[in-house]
Design a protein around this motif. Structure first.
Motif, PDB file in Angstrom:
ATOM      1  N   ASP A  27      23.125  19.391  31.933  1.00  0.00           N
ATOM      2  CA  ASP A  27      22.026  20.040  32.660  1.00  0.00           C
ATOM      3  C   ASP A  27      21.676  19.294  33.940  1.00  0.00           C
ATOM      4  OD1 ASP A  27      21.830  22.055  30.817  1.00  0.00           O
ATOM      5  OD2 ASP A  27      20.016  21.286  29.848  1.00  0.00           O
ATOM      6  N   ARG A  28      21.699  17.984  33.886  1.00  0.00           N
ATOM      7  CA  ARG A  28      21.364  17.181  35.073  1.00  0.00           C
ATOM      8  C   ARG A  28      22.409  17.397  36.162  1.00  0.00           C
ATOM      9  NH1 ARG A  28      17.825  16.014  38.205  1.00  0.00           N
ATOM     10  NH2 ARG A  28      17.576  13.896  38.913  1.00  0.00           N
ATOM     11  N   PHE A  29      23.678  17.408  35.786  1.00  0.00           N
ATOM     12  CA  PHE A  29      24.756  17.624  36.749  1.00  0.00           C
ATOM     13  C   PHE A  29      24.619  19.016  37.379  1.00  0.00           C
ATOM     14  CE2 PHE A  29      29.266  18.781  37.643  1.00  0.00           C
ATOM     15  CZ  PHE A  29      29.471  17.870  38.657  1.00  0.00           C
ATOM     16  N   ARG A  30      24.308  20.009  36.568  1.00  0.00           N
ATOM     17  CA  ARG A  30      24.112  21.369  37.080  1.00  0.00           C
ATOM     18  C   ARG A  30      22.956  21.387  38.080  1.00  0.00           C
ATOM     19  NH1 ARG A  30      23.332  24.006  32.433  1.00  0.00           N
ATOM     20  NH2 ARG A  30      25.556  24.301  32.154  1.00  0.00           N
ATOM     21  N   SER A  31      21.915  20.642  37.777  1.00  0.00           N
ATOM     22  CA  SER A  31      20.769  20.574  38.682  1.00  0.00           C
ATOM     23  C   SER A  31      21.170  19.952  40.026  1.00  0.00           C
ATOM     24  CB  SER A  31      19.650  19.754  38.036  1.00  0.00           C
ATOM     25  OG  SER A  31      18.589  19.578  38.932  1.00  0.00           O
ATOM     26  N   HIS A  32      21.901  18.854  39.972  1.00  0.00           N
ATOM     27  CA  HIS A  32      22.326  18.195  41.213  1.00  0.00           C
ATOM     28  C   HIS A  32      23.220  19.094  42.056  1.00  0.00           C
ATOM     29  CE1 HIS A  32      20.642  14.263  40.537  1.00  0.00           C
ATOM     30  NE2 HIS A  32      21.317  14.067  39.421  1.00  0.00           N
ATOM     31  N   ASN A  33      24.099  19.851  41.426  1.00  0.00           N
ATOM     32  CA  ASN A  33      25.082  20.635  42.167  1.00  0.00           C
ATOM     33  C   ASN A  33      24.656  22.060  42.503  1.00  0.00           C
ATOM     34  OD1 ASN A  33      27.335  19.224  43.069  1.00  0.00           O
ATOM     35  ND2 ASN A  33      28.190  19.113  41.020  1.00  0.00           N
ATOM     36  N   LYS A  34      23.724  22.642  41.739  1.00  0.00           N
ATOM     37  CA  LYS A  34      23.414  24.053  41.963  1.00  0.00           C
ATOM     38  C   LYS A  34      21.937  24.406  41.969  1.00  0.00           C
ATOM     39  CE  LYS A  34      27.761  25.614  40.149  1.00  0.00           C
ATOM     40  NZ  LYS A  34      28.533  26.203  39.111  1.00  0.00           N
ATOM     41  N   LEU A  35      21.166  23.884  41.036  1.00  0.00           N
ATOM     42  CA  LEU A  35      19.810  24.384  40.824  1.00  0.00           C
ATOM     43  C   LEU A  35      18.748  23.789  41.733  1.00  0.00           C
ATOM     44  CD1 LEU A  35      19.822  24.495  36.920  1.00  0.00           C
ATOM     45  CD2 LEU A  35      20.332  26.342  38.525  1.00  0.00           C
ATOM     46  N   ALA A  36      18.849  22.509  42.019  1.00  0.00           N
ATOM     47  CA  ALA A  36      17.802  21.840  42.807  1.00  0.00           C
ATOM     48  C   ALA A  36      17.754  22.390  44.234  1.00  0.00           C
ATOM     49  CB  ALA A  36      18.051  20.345  42.830  1.00  0.00           C
ATOM     50  N   LYS A  38      15.539  20.658  46.578  1.00  0.00           N
ATOM     51  CA  LYS A  38      15.121  19.560  47.443  1.00  0.00           C
ATOM     52  C   LYS A  38      15.542  18.244  46.793  1.00  0.00           C
ATOM     53  CE  LYS A  38      10.494  19.416  45.490  1.00  0.00           C
ATOM     54  NZ  LYS A  38       9.064  19.434  45.760  1.00  0.00           N
ATOM     55  N   GLY A  39      15.528  17.182  47.606  1.00  0.00           N
ATOM     56  CA  GLY A  39      15.906  15.867  47.109  1.00  0.00           C
ATOM     57  C   GLY A  39      17.197  15.366  47.747  1.00  0.00           C
ATOM     58  N   PHE A  40      17.508  14.127  47.481  1.00  0.00           N
ATOM     59  CA  PHE A  40      18.667  13.454  48.083  1.00  0.00           C
ATOM     60  C   PHE A  40      19.978  14.174  47.802  1.00  0.00           C
ATOM     61  CE2 PHE A  40      22.199  10.441  47.659  1.00  0.00           C
ATOM     62  CZ  PHE A  40      22.197   9.843  48.908  1.00  0.00           C
ATOM     63  N   THR A  41      20.186  14.576  46.551  1.00  0.00           N
ATOM     64  CA  THR A  41      21.502  15.097  46.176  1.00  0.00           C
ATOM     65  C   THR A  41      21.808  16.472  46.766  1.00  0.00           C
ATOM     66  OG1 THR A  41      20.666  15.997  44.093  1.00  0.00           O
ATOM     67  CG2 THR A  41      21.583  13.762  44.046  1.00  0.00           C
ATOM     68  N   VAL A  42      20.798  17.234  47.128  1.00  0.00           N
ATOM     69  CA  VAL A  42      21.008  18.590  47.638  1.00  0.00           C
ATOM     70  C   VAL A  42      21.859  18.585  48.906  1.00  0.00           C
ATOM     71  CG1 VAL A  42      19.846  20.599  48.627  1.00  0.00           C
ATOM     72  CG2 VAL A  42      18.943  19.528  46.565  1.00  0.00           C
ATOM     73  N   LYS A  43      21.588  17.661  49.808  1.00  0.00           N
ATOM     74  CA  LYS A  43      22.283  17.685  51.104  1.00  0.00           C
ATOM     75  C   LYS A  43      23.689  17.096  51.083  1.00  0.00           C
ATOM     76  CE  LYS A  43      19.182  13.985  52.316  1.00  0.00           C
ATOM     77  NZ  LYS A  43      18.124  13.517  53.130  1.00  0.00           N
TER      78      LYS A  43
END
Length: 83
Positions: A27-36, A38-43
């Motif tokens: 779930d965390r990986f999915r959030s970093h790559n698709k769901l989030a 805003k935040g550092f990992t989005v860009k």
């Protein structure tokens, strides 16, 4: 018993690393790559998981994450993972 994971992700496109911990890596990986949104990992998408370590307690996982984010820990990551 709940298990905790310390993970390191790498963005080849941007040559960036990200270290975190979670109790649900998928779930965390999915959030970093698709769901989030805003935040550092989005860009710096897309990310791939390049290293995981498992812990029985949140306290142990948090301590390991903190070490990996320190100067000595970042040097270990660069050398161990060739990143």
């Amino acid at each position: 018993m709940q298990e905790f994971v310390v993970y390191i992700m790498y963005s080849e496109r941007h040559n960036k690393r990200y270290t975190g911990f979670t109790s649900n890596l998928i779930d965390r990986f999915r959030s970093h790559n698709k769901l989030a949104h805003k935040g550092f990992t989005v860009k710096y998408r897309p990310w791939k998981v390049v290293h995981v370590e498992f812990f029985d307690s949140k306290k142990e996982a948090m301590a390991r994450e903190k070490f990996l984010k320190s100067g000595v820990g970042r040097a270990w990551v660069r050398e161990a993972l060739s990143l």
